[in-house]
Write a protein that holds these residues in place. Structure first.
Motif, PDB file in Angstrom:
ATOM      1  N   GLU A  26       0.799  -1.228   0.000  1.00  0.00           N
ATOM      2  CA  GLU A  26       0.000   0.000   0.000  1.00  0.00           C
ATOM      3  C   GLU A  26       0.828   1.272   0.000  1.00  0.00           C
ATOM      4  OE1 GLU A  26      -3.405   0.134  -0.305  1.00  0.00           O
ATOM      5  OE2 GLU A  26      -3.110  -2.014  -0.706  1.00  0.00           O
ATOM      6  N   TYR A  27       2.133   1.167   0.195  1.00  0.00           N
ATOM      7  CA  TYR A  27       2.934   2.382   0.244  1.00  0.00           C
ATOM      8  C   TYR A  27       4.355   2.119  -0.266  1.00  0.00           C
ATOM      9  CZ  TYR A  27       5.314   0.603   4.427  1.00  0.00           C
ATOM     10  OH  TYR A  27       6.042  -0.155   5.288  1.00  0.00           O
ATOM     11  N   ALA A  28       5.003   3.195  -0.712  1.00  0.00           N
ATOM     12  CA  ALA A  28       6.417   3.164  -1.084  1.00  0.00           C
ATOM     13  C   ALA A  28       7.141   4.178  -0.221  1.00  0.00           C
ATOM     14  CB  ALA A  28       6.594   3.501  -2.558  1.00  0.00           C
ATOM     15  N   LEU A  29       8.285   3.800   0.314  1.00  0.00           N
ATOM     16  CA  LEU A  29       9.097   4.679   1.152  1.00  0.00           C
ATOM     17  C   LEU A  29      10.332   5.070   0.355  1.00  0.00           C
ATOM     18  CD1 LEU A  29       9.478   5.917   3.993  1.00  0.00           C
ATOM     19  CD2 LEU A  29      10.595   3.768   4.658  1.00  0.00           C
ATOM     20  N   VAL A  30      10.519   6.375   0.138  1.00  0.00           N
ATOM     21  CA  VAL A  30      11.574   6.850  -0.757  1.00  0.00           C
ATOM     22  C   VAL A  30      12.514   7.811  -0.035  1.00  0.00           C
ATOM     23  CG1 VAL A  30      12.085   8.031  -2.930  1.00  0.00           C
ATOM     24  CG2 VAL A  30      10.021   6.608  -2.737  1.00  0.00           C
ATOM     25  N   ASP A  31      13.781   7.490  -0.065  1.00  0.00           N
ATOM     26  CA  ASP A  31      14.848   8.325   0.503  1.00  0.00           C
ATOM     27  C   ASP A  31      15.442   9.145  -0.646  1.00  0.00           C
ATOM     28  OD1 ASP A  31      17.388   9.241   1.403  1.00  0.00           O
ATOM     29  OD2 ASP A  31      17.552   7.580   2.810  1.00  0.00           O
ATOM     30  N   VAL A  32      15.319  10.476  -0.578  1.00  0.00           N
ATOM     31  CA  VAL A  32      15.775  11.320  -1.684  1.00  0.00           C
ATOM     32  C   VAL A  32      17.160  11.922  -1.420  1.00  0.00           C
ATOM     33  CG1 VAL A  32      13.429  11.848  -2.426  1.00  0.00           C
ATOM     34  CG2 VAL A  32      14.585  13.402  -0.839  1.00  0.00           C
ATOM     35  N   ARG A  33      17.873  11.387  -0.431  1.00  0.00           N
ATOM     36  CA  ARG A  33      19.234  11.849  -0.169  1.00  0.00           C
ATOM     37  C   ARG A  33      20.204  11.241  -1.184  1.00  0.00           C
ATOM     38  NH1 ARG A  33      20.429   9.972   5.647  1.00  0.00           N
ATOM     39  NH2 ARG A  33      19.422   8.103   4.774  1.00  0.00           N
ATOM     40  N   GLN A  34      21.445  11.644  -1.103  1.00  0.00           N
ATOM     41  CA  GLN A  34      22.478  11.102  -1.978  1.00  0.00           C
ATOM     42  C   GLN A  34      22.838   9.678  -1.554  1.00  0.00           C
ATOM     43  OE1 GLN A  34      21.832  13.485  -4.313  1.00  0.00           O
ATOM     44  NE2 GLN A  34      23.927  12.951  -4.940  1.00  0.00           N
ATOM     45  N   ALA A  40      24.942   5.219   4.657  1.00  0.00           N
ATOM     46  CA  ALA A  40      25.363   5.449   6.045  1.00  0.00           C
ATOM     47  C   ALA A  40      24.263   5.105   7.041  1.00  0.00           C
ATOM     48  CB  ALA A  40      25.791   6.902   6.222  1.00  0.00           C
ATOM     49  N   GLY A  41      23.019   5.068   6.594  1.00  0.00           N
ATOM     50  CA  GLY A  41      21.907   4.722   7.476  1.00  0.00           C
ATOM     51  C   GLY A  41      20.595   5.207   6.908  1.00  0.00           C
ATOM     52  N   HIS A  42      19.643   4.285   6.719  1.00  0.00           N
ATOM     53  CA  HIS A  42      18.344   4.662   6.166  1.00  0.00           C
ATOM     54  C   HIS A  42      17.227   3.907   6.882  1.00  0.00           C
ATOM     55  CE1 HIS A  42      19.704   1.153   3.767  1.00  0.00           C
ATOM     56  NE2 HIS A  42      18.425   0.803   3.803  1.00  0.00           N
ATOM     57  N   ILE A  43      16.007   4.376   6.699  1.00  0.00           N
ATOM     58  CA  ILE A  43      14.851   3.719   7.290  1.00  0.00           C
ATOM     59  C   ILE A  43      14.647   2.375   6.588  1.00  0.00           C
ATOM     60  CG2 ILE A  43      12.371   3.874   7.729  1.00  0.00           C
ATOM     61  CD1 ILE A  43      12.661   6.916   7.670  1.00  0.00           C
TER      62      ILE A  43
END
Length: 280
Positions: A26-34, A40-43
């Motif tokens: 039902e959802y997409a989680l998107v990290d827009v950092r480099q 180095a660490g993400h959700i």
């Protein structure tokens, strides 16, 4: 949660509650950092789509699944959210994590998901057999720590997790049986034949040796950190494989596996207070 123009912003606890209550599809989680920030660490479960590439890659996201955006402090993700609104691509709505990783107080994982674990596997049967192998490795590790540990909270947590891995493996086996085709050996025979060299998430047991030593020498919190590393790295890998896999049936299998790993992680988090050693 508060409304912006065309999207909503939410805090860390709201995002954790949202992810806990939603089906993986039902959802997409998107990290827009480099990329280096992501590594180095993400959700757990996030895919990396750096802001400079975001506009050109919008088509990779399912318009019928809600998209959650985040960055380090919230600025870049707000820019991405505005770009997404202007694209008119998203029918299910957009969410932005206020304060980004700076405000995130949940679990984070480092490194990129180890997609090579499932390299070349498009057949759901292959995927599920590999998943069984990963479950076996986690079971062996949890049983090892439970046997070696001398603190009751650690032993109990590891025994409970071992039981969950066995139950999870049986669920995977049921999914495998539904596919039909080649005759399957009984669960106990098939599971016993697996070597379990690579853990859920793609890490080897050797790589986790320092974590294991800390769990054995420390108390309940060290054991919980070991388990969280295993479960959320697995969740991260399965979510990533769902995005990468072009075969719909395999993608759905990966999302199912991801949801189960997320539940394991939440069980550990729910028991953190019980694992804290009393202070003098």
């Amino acid at each position: 949660m508060f409304e912006e123009i065309g999207y909503s912003s939410l805090g860390s606890q709201e995002l954790r509650d949202y992810m806990a209550g939603e089906a993986e599809s039902e959802y997409a989680l998107v990290d827009v950092r480099q990329p280096q920030e992501y590594l180095a660490g993400h959700i757990p479960g996030a895919r990396n789509m750096p802001l400079p590439e975001f506009g050109a890659r919008l088509g990779e996201l399912d318009p019928n699944a809600r998209t959650v955006l985040y960055c380090q402090s919230g600025g870049r993700s707000r820019v991405a959210a505005t770009m997404a609104v202007e694209s008119e691509h998203f029918a299910a709505g957009l969410l932005n994590l206020d304060q980004g990783m700076n405000g995130w107080d949940g679990v984070a994982v480092d490194q990129a998901p180890r997609l090579q674990v499932f390299h070349g596997m498009t057949d759901p049967r292959q995927v599920l057999l590999k998943a069984l192998e990963l479950e076996k490795a986690a079971l062996l590790l949890y049983n090892y720590v439970a046997k070696k540990a001398d603190k009751e909270p650690v032993v109990k947590l590891m025994q409970d997790l071992a039981g969950m891995e066995t139950a999870h493996a049986k669920l995977v086996y049921k999914e495998l049986a539904k596919l039909g085709g080649q005759e399957l050996a009984p669960f106990d025979d098939l599971f016993a034949s697996l070597t379990g060299d690579v853990l859920e998430g793609g890490r080897t047991i050797a790589e986790l040796k320092p974590w294991v030593q800390e769990a054995l020498q420390g108390g309940g919190m060290e054991a919980a950190e070991l388990a969280l590393e295993i479960e959320y790295t697995a969740y991260d890998l399965y979510r990533a494989m769902a995005h990468e896999n072009s075969d719909k049936a395999s993608g759905e299998v990966f999302l199912t596996l991801a949801g189960q790993e997320k539940n394991h992680g939440r069980m550990i988090l729910d028991r953190l207070d019980d694992l804290m050693e009393p202070t003098e």
